[in-house]
Scaffold this active site. Structure first.
Site, PDB file in Angstrom:
ATOM      1  N   ARG A  73      -8.129 -12.942  12.001  1.00 39.29           N
ATOM      2  CA  ARG A  73      -7.868 -13.339  10.605  1.00 39.29           C
ATOM      3  C   ARG A  73      -8.595 -14.645  10.317  1.00 39.29           C
ATOM      4  O   ARG A  73      -9.171 -14.838   9.252  1.00 39.29           O
ATOM      5  CB  ARG A  73      -6.359 -13.509  10.374  1.00 39.29           C
ATOM      6  CG  ARG A  73      -5.610 -12.195  10.275  1.00 39.29           C
ATOM      7  CD  ARG A  73      -4.157 -12.391   9.873  1.00 39.29           C
ATOM      8  NE  ARG A  73      -3.291 -12.745  10.974  1.00 39.29           N
ATOM      9  CZ  ARG A  73      -2.636 -11.871  11.750  1.00 39.29           C
ATOM     10  NH1 ARG A  73      -2.749 -10.586  11.526  1.00 39.29           N
ATOM     11  NH2 ARG A  73      -1.854 -12.274  12.731  1.00 39.29           N
ATOM     12  N   ASP A 121      -3.604   0.726   1.879  1.00 47.41           N
ATOM     13  CA  ASP A 121      -2.675   1.191   2.924  1.00 47.41           C
ATOM     14  C   ASP A 121      -1.881   2.353   2.349  1.00 47.41           C
ATOM     15  O   ASP A 121      -1.639   2.415   1.151  1.00 47.41           O
ATOM     16  CB  ASP A 121      -1.740   0.072   3.373  1.00 47.41           C
ATOM     17  CG  ASP A 121      -1.128   0.333   4.757  1.00 47.41           C
ATOM     18  OD1 ASP A 121      -1.565  -0.312   5.726  1.00 47.41           O
ATOM     19  OD2 ASP A 121      -0.210   1.186   4.854  1.00 47.41           O
ATOM     20  N   ASP A 138      -8.977  -1.863  10.262  1.00 50.93           N
ATOM     21  CA  ASP A 138      -8.040  -2.077  11.373  1.00 50.93           C
ATOM     22  C   ASP A 138      -7.012  -0.955  11.380  1.00 50.93           C
ATOM     23  O   ASP A 138      -5.846  -1.157  11.047  1.00 50.93           O
ATOM     24  CB  ASP A 138      -7.367  -3.449  11.231  1.00 50.93           C
ATOM     25  CG  ASP A 138      -6.455  -3.747  12.421  1.00 50.93           C
ATOM     26  OD1 ASP A 138      -6.683  -3.183  13.500  1.00 50.93           O
ATOM     27  OD2 ASP A 138      -5.505  -4.547  12.250  1.00 50.93           O
ATOM     28  N   CYS A 148      -7.408  -0.093  18.283  1.00 50.99           N
ATOM     29  CA  CYS A 148      -6.353  -0.546  19.203  1.00 50.99           C
ATOM     30  C   CYS A 148      -5.919   0.598  20.116  1.00 50.99           C
ATOM     31  O   CYS A 148      -4.841   0.576  20.684  1.00 50.99           O
ATOM     32  CB  CYS A 148      -5.168  -1.122  18.431  1.00 50.99           C
ATOM     33  SG  CYS A 148      -4.390   0.044  17.333  1.00 50.99           S
TER      34      CYS A 148
HETATM   35  N1  SAH Z   1      -4.512  -4.676   9.779  1.00 52.30           N
HETATM   36  C1  SAH Z   1      -3.084  -4.807   9.813  1.00 52.30           C
HETATM   37  C2  SAH Z   1      -2.453  -3.857  10.805  1.00 52.30           C
HETATM   38  C3  SAH Z   1      -2.765  -2.409  10.555  1.00 52.30           C
HETATM   39  S1  SAH Z   1      -1.552  -1.324  11.147  1.00 52.30           S
HETATM   40  C4  SAH Z   1      -2.699  -6.263  10.080  1.00 52.30           C
HETATM   41  O1  SAH Z   1      -3.565  -7.049  10.482  1.00 52.30           O
HETATM   42  O2  SAH Z   1      -1.547  -6.621   9.876  1.00 52.30           O
HETATM   43  C5  SAH Z   1      -2.063   0.204  10.512  1.00 52.30           C
HETATM   44  C6  SAH Z   1      -1.714   0.432   9.062  1.00 52.30           C
HETATM   45  O3  SAH Z   1      -2.392   1.599   8.665  1.00 52.30           O
HETATM   46  C7  SAH Z   1      -0.253   0.674   8.738  1.00 52.30           C
HETATM   47  O4  SAH Z   1       0.166  -0.246   7.785  1.00 52.30           O
HETATM   48  C8  SAH Z   1      -0.202   2.117   8.181  1.00 52.30           C
HETATM   49  O5  SAH Z   1       0.698   2.223   7.078  1.00 52.30           O
HETATM   50  C9  SAH Z   1      -1.608   2.312   7.731  1.00 52.30           C
HETATM   51  N2  SAH Z   1      -2.138   3.677   7.718  1.00 52.30           N
HETATM   52  C10 SAH Z   1      -2.057   4.619   8.687  1.00 52.30           C
HETATM   53  N3  SAH Z   1      -2.796   5.696   8.353  1.00 52.30           N
HETATM   54  C11 SAH Z   1      -3.345   5.450   7.143  1.00 52.30           C
HETATM   55  C12 SAH Z   1      -4.228   6.172   6.267  1.00 52.30           C
HETATM   56  N4  SAH Z   1      -4.703   7.374   6.603  1.00 52.30           N
HETATM   57  N5  SAH Z   1      -4.590   5.596   5.108  1.00 52.30           N
HETATM   58  C13 SAH Z   1      -4.135   4.363   4.770  1.00 52.30           C
HETATM   59  N6  SAH Z   1      -3.315   3.640   5.559  1.00 52.30           N
HETATM   60  C14 SAH Z   1      -2.928   4.169   6.727  1.00 52.30           C
END
Ligand code: SAH
Length: 413
Positions: A216, A262, A317, A357
């Site tokens: 970040r 998201d 991510d 991840c």
């Molecule tokens: N980048 C974030 C963590 C990501 S966790 C941080 O730094 O805090 C993964 C996220 O992806 C979750 O919030 C989940 O709701 C979302 N997600 C999972 N599959 C998805 C999709 N197909 N489209 C959009 N969001 C998705």
């Protein structure tokens, strides 16, 4: 003889299966075990021995898991008990002391990386959130928590042992107050000067992606660098934004616009709240325009392209696409798809921060997948840096699987 009777049970390995333990890899796979001597309970202390009975390690027994035992120590003289666990916890907390200057959200214990397989302990302000993921660690729960509280001065401990992993260890899922007061609905933390509200009861992991802290900050630096280089404030796209960690870091650093996508409306509501507590959209050169977009990233990337949208910085991510080896191929296609979609939206000279991840996808493979997307996008990119989890997620050289979070910082030519 009494001494012999009191000896802890033992796991005897099959001939030729000693090598990985000799190299101090801390997992004993079921397939390597020839037989179990004695009748160890779930989580009990066992010695792991070669086919010739020579000592290899002390470990915690997990009769139901394919990781049949997790090593505590390779030192035969070590006495594995509550004091030993407490000493490891104290050392782990002490190692993080300096981090408290830049953040009030940090991982205090990261399982094997701190010599405590199965224990995760995070600190959010004065609240501790713990996860006991193995039967061995579960049996030392009270001593581990005592040590955590004593070393941090925190009195409130919340348990988030509601992870599916526990079933494989023959343990029920559990969540709730372990010590002190129940946490507030949202716990406020400050990281590099940015405030975040964390839902430790229901949020992902223990509530927040602590592991992305340094990335970040890296994003914030890239935003500033973009302004210096071009005299323009960048447009940022943050895919899979969850509670807005990257989005808010970018906005506060001076981004002109941040579009955050998201599929979870709950996560986006928290993200918008996080923007508000930092002074909505306030950047150094005036407010940033923040948009929270509840959508599927795969579809949205295509739609943005059709609409002719372009961004200076894109963050990808995603959640773990591969949870095991069988899912690697399908996951590779998904990673390639979103990276291709992101690259097609990226301005020349723009940056892509692309993460995975998935522990099952090693960094070399991840880099190949992204290289494939770059080729298909018909664009060239420089690899500016490899990104990883912060220093509070230590990776043992003997356990490469611990390096689950990997990222590439790419600059489009
Ligand atoms: N980048 C974030 C963590 C990501 S966790 C941080 O730094 O805090 C993964 C996220 O992806 C979750 O919030 C989940 O709701 C979302 N997600 C999972 N599959 C998805 C999709 N197909 N489209 C959009 N969001 C998705």
């Amino acid at each position: 003889m009494a001494a012999h009777l009191a000896a802890p049970p033992a796991l005897l390995l099959k001939p030729g299966k000693e090598r990985s333990l000799e190299r101090r890899h801390p997992w004993v796979y079921a397939a390597a075990v020839a037989r179990v001597e004695g009748e160890p309970d779930n989580g009990a202390l066992v010695s792991v021995r070669g086919a010739d009975r020579r000592f290899l390690a002390w470990a915690a027994f997990s009769p139901a898991s394919t990781i049949r035992a997790r090593c505590w120590s390779f030192d035969e003289a070590a006495r594995i008990d509550g004091d030993w666990v407490a000493a490891r916890v104290e050392a782990a907390v002490a190692r993080r002391q300096a981090l408290l200057e830049s953040t009030s959200a940090l991982r205090l214990v990261f399982g094997e990386g701190d010599g405590l397989p199965g224990l995760v302990a995070d600190r959010y302000g004065s609240t501790l959130v713990v996860q006991f993921q193995s039967a061995g660690m579960e049996s030392h729960r009270d001593r581990a928590i005592d040590a955590l509280c004593a070393r941090t001065g925190c009195a409130d401990v919340f348990d988030r042992s509601d992870v599916a992993l526990r079933a494989r260890e023959g343990l029920p899922e559990r969540s709730g107050v372990l010590r002190g007061n129940a946490p507030p609905a949202l716990v406020r933390v400050h990281e590099h000067g940015v405030a975040y509200d964390v839902d430790v009861r229901r949020g992902h992991k223990t509530g927040f992606y602590i592991d992305q802290r340094e990335n970040r900050r890296r994003l914030a630096e890239l935003v500033q660098e973009h302004v210096r280089r071009t005299g323009r404030r960048p447009r940022v796209l943050n895919c899979f934004c969850y509670t807005g960690g990257f989005s808010i870091a970018a906005a506060l650093a001076g981004a002109a616009q941040v579009l955050s996508v998201d599929s979870s409306a709950d996560a986006l509501a928290l993200a918008a709240g996080n923007a508000r507590i930092n002074g909505t959209g306030a950047g150094p050169d005036g407010p940033a325009e923040l948009r929270w977009d509840c959508a599927d990233v795969f579809e949205r990337l295509r739609e943005l392209r059709e609409a002719g949208e372009r961004f200076d910085i894109v963050v990808l991510d995603p959640p773990k696409f591969a949870t095991n080896q069988h899912q690697v191929e399908r996951a590779a296609r998904a990673y390639k798809d979103i990276n291709l979609g992101a690259l097609r939206l990226l301005e020349p000279g723009g940056w892509l921060l692309s993460f995975s991840c998935s522990g099952a996808i090693e960094v070399d493979l991840f880099q190949k997948i992204v290289a494939g997307a770059i080729f298909d996008a018909g664009s060239d990119c420089y690899l500016r840096a490899r990104l990883a989890a912060g220093a509070d997620h230590p990776t043992l050289m003997t356990l490469p699987e611990g390096e689950y979070l990997k990222g590439l910082l790419l600059e489009r030519v």
